[in-house]
Design a protein around this motif. Structure first.
Motif, mmCIF file in Angstrom:
data_model
loop_
_atom_site.group_PDB
_atom_site.id
_atom_site.type_symbol
_atom_site.label_atom_id
_atom_site.label_comp_id
_atom_site.label_asym_id
_atom_site.label_seq_id
_atom_site.Cartn_x
_atom_site.Cartn_y
_atom_site.Cartn_z
ATOM 1 N N LYS A 7 0.834 -1.218 0.000
ATOM 2 C CA LYS A 7 0.000 0.000 0.000
ATOM 3 C C LYS A 7 0.862 1.258 0.000
ATOM 4 O O LYS A 7 2.067 1.206 0.269
ATOM 5 C CB LYS A 7 -0.906 -0.008 1.240
ATOM 6 C CG LYS A 7 -0.136 0.238 2.566
ATOM 7 C CD LYS A 7 -0.241 1.653 2.985
ATOM 8 C CE LYS A 7 0.605 2.314 3.954
ATOM 9 N NZ LYS A 7 1.639 2.101 4.770
ATOM 10 N N ILE A 9 0.469 5.703 1.034
ATOM 11 C CA ILE A 9 -0.391 6.823 1.435
ATOM 12 C C ILE A 9 -0.418 7.795 0.264
ATOM 13 O O ILE A 9 0.614 8.347 -0.114
ATOM 14 C CB ILE A 9 0.127 7.513 2.714
ATOM 15 C CG1 ILE A 9 0.225 6.501 3.869
ATOM 16 C CG2 ILE A 9 -0.806 8.667 3.110
ATOM 17 C CD1 ILE A 9 0.762 7.080 5.184
ATOM 18 N N GLU A 13 -0.658 12.053 4.940
ATOM 19 C CA GLU A 13 0.215 11.670 6.051
ATOM 20 C C GLU A 13 0.512 12.912 6.902
ATOM 21 O O GLU A 13 0.492 14.035 6.403
ATOM 22 C CB GLU A 13 1.516 10.984 5.606
ATOM 23 C CG GLU A 13 2.317 11.639 4.532
ATOM 24 C CD GLU A 13 1.833 11.212 3.158
ATOM 25 O OE1 GLU A 13 0.951 11.947 2.649
ATOM 26 O OE2 GLU A 13 2.307 10.235 2.593
ATOM 27 N N HIS A 14 0.781 12.675 8.141
ATOM 28 C CA HIS A 14 1.029 13.691 9.174
ATOM 29 C C HIS A 14 -0.246 14.450 9.547
ATOM 30 O O HIS A 14 -0.537 14.587 10.727
ATOM 31 C CB HIS A 14 2.151 14.665 8.776
ATOM 32 C CG HIS A 14 3.499 14.019 8.876
ATOM 33 N ND1 HIS A 14 4.058 13.673 10.084
ATOM 34 C CD2 HIS A 14 4.383 13.598 7.925
ATOM 35 C CE1 HIS A 14 5.238 13.091 9.886
ATOM 36 N NE2 HIS A 14 5.455 13.019 8.583
ATOM 37 N N VAL A 16 -3.100 13.364 9.279
ATOM 38 C CA VAL A 16 -3.959 12.342 9.891
ATOM 39 C C VAL A 16 -3.710 12.237 11.403
ATOM 40 O O VAL A 16 -4.617 11.931 12.178
ATOM 41 C CB VAL A 16 -3.747 10.972 9.173
ATOM 42 C CG1 VAL A 16 -2.372 10.386 9.430
ATOM 43 C CG2 VAL A 16 -4.827 9.972 9.546
ATOM 44 N N GLY A 73 7.308 2.190 4.419
ATOM 45 C CA GLY A 73 5.927 2.691 4.423
ATOM 46 C C GLY A 73 5.040 2.075 3.364
ATOM 47 O O GLY A 73 3.979 2.603 3.060
ATOM 48 N N THR A 161 9.319 6.862 12.258
ATOM 49 C CA THR A 161 8.060 7.592 12.051
ATOM 50 C C THR A 161 7.758 8.463 13.274
ATOM 51 O O THR A 161 7.361 9.626 13.151
ATOM 52 C CB THR A 161 6.915 6.587 11.801
ATOM 53 O OG1 THR A 161 7.170 5.926 10.553
ATOM 54 C CG2 THR A 161 5.556 7.263 11.737
ATOM 55 N N GLY A 237 4.416 8.602 3.155
ATOM 56 C CA GLY A 237 4.834 8.110 4.468
ATOM 57 C C GLY A 237 5.402 9.227 5.322
ATOM 58 O O GLY A 237 5.220 10.407 5.022
ATOM 59 N N ALA A 238 6.107 8.829 6.362
ATOM 60 C CA ALA A 238 6.525 9.784 7.385
ATOM 61 C C ALA A 238 7.622 10.744 6.928
ATOM 62 O O ALA A 238 7.778 11.820 7.455
ATOM 63 C CB ALA A 238 6.995 9.017 8.615
#
Ligand code: PMV
Length: 277
Positions: A7, A9, A13-14, A16, A73, A161, A237-238
């Motif tokens: 998967k 994102i 991200e963040h 969320v 991620g 993360t 991701g992060a």
């Protein structure tokens, strides 16, 4: 043999973390697992747990082939767990339905991540698009038109993360940026479900993540180069700032020029599709 997709994102991200919407999509790459009699793959904690929750004996051996970089991620641990559970249940003659598979994959994610949100298992098991808001039930959606993307590896982040989430918490300008990211995700959700172009939104989300301070210099330079070639770019991701920033999404009408730049710069990438199911 069983396959589980990874998967990414797509948006949010963040943001969320602060109650905004995140959109998570399954990709066409993933993990294959099968029960074998000969030597299997090394049993990580997640693999051992997956065999256990599937009802298999500890002497069951599985062979795992992954197309997903680990710790980037892309849902690698959830895809490993899900594919192992499925293949063990097939082997035991007790095929599993999606809802049970989600529950059991979630059990394994607790081993891998402590307190997982459930987004990775949901995306890996159900496929399609998952809309996620913290504290609310996951919403399962279908992407109207599959999207071809390039996933570019900007290098493994040095930070966890958790460290990146803390970094955002310390950004004095975070409130406005996070609100903008949340609104972008809402607009993107509508376009993904009803059909519509998301290139511009990807780019805007990417720039906001740069402003938020989660994209390192190497990835920012690369983003600029790719945007110069007409691509829409965002990290997924992060992120990370000291060295790499993890995987980056690049979307473009014509990937040829981008491939050439990445090949010449010896940067890893692969092409994948989201929303194929
Ligand atoms: O790269 P990942 O899968 O660790 O994504 C983290 C997403 C964040 O929003 C940064 C953190 C979170 O817990 O939602």
């Amino acid at each position: 043999m069983s396959f589980s997709a990874g998967k990414l994102i797509l948006f949010g991200e963040h943001s969320v973390v602060y109650g905004g919407l995140a959109l998570v999509a399954s990709i066409s790459r993933g993990v294959r697992a099968r029960v074998v009699q000969e030597a299997g793959s090394e049993k990580t904690e997640v693999v051992r747990k997956a065999i256990e929750v599937a009802g298999g004996d500890s002497d069951i051996k599985v062979k795992i082939e992954s197309e997903l970089p680990v710790g980037s991620g892309l849902g690698s641990s959830a895809a490993v767990a899900s594919s192992v559970i499925k293949t063990v249940r097939e082997y035991l003659g007790k095929p599993i339905d999606q809802d049970e598979l989600f529950q059991l994959t979630m059990e394994c994610e607790k081993v891998a991540h402590g307190n997982p949100s459930g987004v990775d298992p949901a995306s890996v098991v159900y496929g399609g698009l998952i809309a996620f808001i913290k504290g609310e039930p996951l919403e399962r959606l279908k992407i109207k038109d599959p999207i071809k993307l390039m996933l570019v590896n900007t290098g493994k982040p040095s930070e966890t993360t958790k460290e990146m989430v803390e970094r955002v918490a310390n950004n004095p300008d975070k409130e406005a940026i996070i609100k903008d990211i949340g609104q972008l995700a809402e607009r993107a959700k509508k376009r993904l479900v009803e059909g519509g172009e998301i290139s511009q939104l990807i780019n805007e989300n990417g720039i906001l993540l740069e402003k938020l301070g989660v994209v390192g210099e190497r990835a920012r330079t690369l983003s600029e180069q790719l945007r110069g070639l007409g691509a829409s770019v965002k990290i997924t991701g992060a992120g990370g700032v000291k060295t790499g920033s993890g995987m980056m999404i690049a979307k473009a009408k014509d990937f040829a020029k981008i491939r050439k730049l990445l090949d010449n710069s010896q940067i890893d990438y692969f092409e994948t599709t989201v929303g194929e199911q």
